[in-house]
Enzyme design. Sequence first.
Site, mmCIF file in Angstrom:
data_model
loop_
_atom_site.group_PDB
_atom_site.id
_atom_site.type_symbol
_atom_site.label_atom_id
_atom_site.label_comp_id
_atom_site.label_asym_id
_atom_site.label_seq_id
_atom_site.Cartn_x
_atom_site.Cartn_y
_atom_site.Cartn_z
ATOM 1 N N ASN A 98 0.933 -1.279 0.011
ATOM 2 C CA ASN A 98 0.087 0.033 0.183
ATOM 3 C C ASN A 98 0.756 1.210 -0.027
ATOM 4 O O ASN A 98 1.922 1.094 0.873
ATOM 5 C CB ASN A 98 -0.723 -0.028 1.360
ATOM 6 C CG ASN A 98 -2.072 -0.861 1.365
ATOM 7 O OD1 ASN A 98 -2.263 -1.480 0.272
ATOM 8 N ND2 ASN A 98 -2.384 -0.928 2.385
ATOM 9 N N GLU A 470 -21.939 19.770 0.828
ATOM 10 C CA GLU A 470 -21.793 18.044 1.244
ATOM 11 C C GLU A 470 -23.001 17.276 0.259
ATOM 12 O O GLU A 470 -22.921 16.215 0.089
ATOM 13 C CB GLU A 470 -22.011 18.214 2.721
ATOM 14 C CG GLU A 470 -22.179 16.727 3.128
ATOM 15 C CD GLU A 470 -20.938 15.865 2.993
ATOM 16 O OE1 GLU A 470 -19.723 16.301 2.454
ATOM 17 O OE2 GLU A 470 -20.949 14.716 3.074
ATOM 18 N N LYS A 474 -22.340 14.101 -2.045
ATOM 19 C CA LYS A 474 -22.906 12.948 -1.774
ATOM 20 C C LYS A 474 -23.539 12.555 -3.007
ATOM 21 O O LYS A 474 -23.421 11.194 -3.407
ATOM 22 C CB LYS A 474 -23.915 13.031 -0.636
ATOM 23 C CG LYS A 474 -24.112 12.155 0.357
ATOM 24 C CD LYS A 474 -23.020 11.969 1.365
ATOM 25 C CE LYS A 474 -21.658 11.903 0.902
ATOM 26 N NZ LYS A 474 -20.535 12.099 1.978
ATOM 27 N N HIS A 493 -24.071 35.337 -11.529
ATOM 28 C CA HIS A 493 -22.884 35.701 -11.917
ATOM 29 C C HIS A 493 -22.194 34.790 -12.946
ATOM 30 O O HIS A 493 -21.076 34.729 -13.339
ATOM 31 C CB HIS A 493 -21.764 35.878 -10.915
ATOM 32 C CG HIS A 493 -22.375 37.149 -9.899
ATOM 33 N ND1 HIS A 493 -22.402 38.539 -10.310
ATOM 34 C CD2 HIS A 493 -23.143 37.043 -8.833
ATOM 35 C CE1 HIS A 493 -22.791 39.324 -9.533
ATOM 36 N NE2 HIS A 493 -23.304 38.320 -8.371
HETATM 37 C C1 F6R Z 1 -17.187 11.722 0.926
HETATM 38 C C2 F6R Z 1 -16.112 11.257 1.642
HETATM 39 C C3 F6R Z 1 -14.771 11.747 1.376
HETATM 40 C C4 F6R Z 1 -13.988 11.965 2.766
HETATM 41 C C5 F6R Z 1 -12.546 12.480 2.588
HETATM 42 C C6 F6R Z 1 -11.641 12.674 3.857
HETATM 43 O O1 F6R Z 1 -18.243 10.938 1.178
HETATM 44 O O2 F6R Z 1 -15.938 10.343 2.219
HETATM 45 O O3 F6R Z 1 -14.862 13.104 0.700
HETATM 46 O O4 F6R Z 1 -14.591 12.875 3.557
HETATM 47 O O5 F6R Z 1 -11.850 11.720 1.637
HETATM 48 O O6 F6R Z 1 -11.722 11.298 4.374
HETATM 49 P P1 F6R Z 1 -11.319 11.393 6.023
HETATM 50 O O7 F6R Z 1 -12.569 11.942 6.683
HETATM 51 O O8 F6R Z 1 -11.159 9.929 6.251
HETATM 52 O O9 F6R Z 1 -9.929 12.113 6.379
#
Ligand code: F6R
Length: 597
Positions: A98, A470, A474, A493
């Site tokens: 990874n 958000e 989504k 605009h």
């Molecule tokens: C969207 C989503 C991503 C995470 C982003 C940050 O649904 O899940 O945009 O919010 O990749 O991830 P974390 O919160 O794990 O740092």
Amino acid sequence: MCGIVGYIGKNNKALEVLISGLQQLEYRGYDSAGIAYIDNEKLNIIRSKGKIANLEKIINFDDKSNIGIGHTRWATHGEPSELNAHPHKCGKITIVHNGIIENYEELKNELLKYGYEFKSDTDTEVACALLDFLYNQENDILSAIKIFKEKVQGAYAINLICDDDFDCIYAIKKNSPLIIGVGENENFVASDVPAILNYTNKYIQLDDGEFAKITSDSIILYNKNNELVKKDIKEFHEKAEDMEKGNYDYYMEKEIHEQPEVIRKMTNEYIGSDMPDISNYKKIVIVACGSAMHAGLIGKNLIEEYSNIPVEVDIASEFRYGKLFIDKDTLVIAISQSGETADTLEAVKIAKSKGCDTLGIVNAYGSSIAREVSNVCYTKAGREIAVATTKAYSAQVTLLSFLAYNVAKTSKNKEDLCKISSFLSDLNKLPIIMDSILDNSLYKEIANILYDKNHIFFIGRGIDYALCMEGSLKLKEISYIHSEAYPAGELKHGTISLIDNGTPVIGIVTDEKIASKTISNLKEVKARGANAICIATDNINLGEDFYDKKIIIPKVNPMLEPIITILPLQKIAFEVAKLKDCPIDQPKNLAKSVTVE
Ligand code: F6R
């Protein structure tokens, strides 16, 4: 991002553990997968493009094996294909990896001179060849690993099997998560807890620069200076059942409906107990990515409104490129569900190097960000498996609202105190209100309007705009419909030229002070043929009824309103994706935890 699992034991369980572990980690990447295992002193490598189900079809489960390593991939170097899938083997070394080897081209050019040939486009094959080269030179795998650490730049969590010793697995970690699961006469190595939860709840956390030699009954650990080291065995308290869908068809659906309970849990945990005091800082900088950054924007609105401290929200991946006006009087808040997002982690390290205090708002216990920050508040959302975040996002918003409330309640100003007087009583009512908002047949009706559209717009002002961002994210991530969030006043605009007959525009209106302006903007798009969908609180006078659909939610204390306003947006995105038969829990090209920059 990418999932790793390794197993070594005595009961011929390797294939079962590898496949079940990979299934549990599939949310971390799902474009190809593979395993390597030893059966009758012979190493077999099986890889396939696509999901783990494809890999399962070509595995001979009659093979008996006590040792193996596996990987589920989110492509970084080279397209998703069988050839680029892990494990990779070069000479005597087989690895899964990874992370990203940043200097892989330079290393590859060196190795080509020594006669190494490369079949894949991956940086991992280069790492594998380098380990083989060093092993041949040193005749000792531990020495090879030590030199490897010096030569390689970037991030890696590696599981390694050497042809000369089929009785152990080596694990190496830098900037990418890796844990060793401790069992009875068996041990595990995984990039995340769910992979091993069915078998053990004991684990050792590897830190950056550390590596280990693991057999079925021993774990020998080396620290970043290559010295032998002993580390504590920790226990995690999650249960395998927590990883199941329960009565739901999708993890995302389950997680959306878990939100009332998460808020209840957070209220019990945090209200009335000590929380970090943010009031003494001259400035707050929030760093985060994606939805966590959107939660940060809500936090900015709340903290500025109720505590009068200026707050800046920075996309973590951009943080290091600008001039940073931060110092010891600045609090840097890092928000992250996974606690592993590479950009957010890096931003924390930079903030620390500038002398700032750092506070983590993190969901995953013991994650890299949780360990890196000077103070951590956990969001208590429980494990989130759907790639699109829902409950972790609302938990982040809740925590930020608690932080703002904690400052506001100490205010000497009567007007300020008045603004928060209903906070606690509304907070206690929130779970019931949330349940009632979630139970609404209108979301399916709205999904029917949206599902065949190519473009959708979300508009709002102030905190409603942050919610639009958000809601739009989504929708696009799980339904693959292009959508954009716009500050309602900004539409004319430029963007309004995109509004045509039937273009859906979803307006959010929860703030009485600016409601009439957003309503006017909805009228403007309606006049140009848009399908106007309005989500508003029940105290707002929506005026003449020109809306194609309306969702009315209860008005609660403004510090809590965002926690409930997001619910219709999550549900609409979910219903649209369901109608389009999209892979809701694992949208294409995405992965749950973004551990590369
Ligand atoms: C969207 C989503 C991503 C995470 C982003 C940050 O649904 O899940 O945009 O919010 O990749 O991830 P974390 O919160 O794990 O740092």
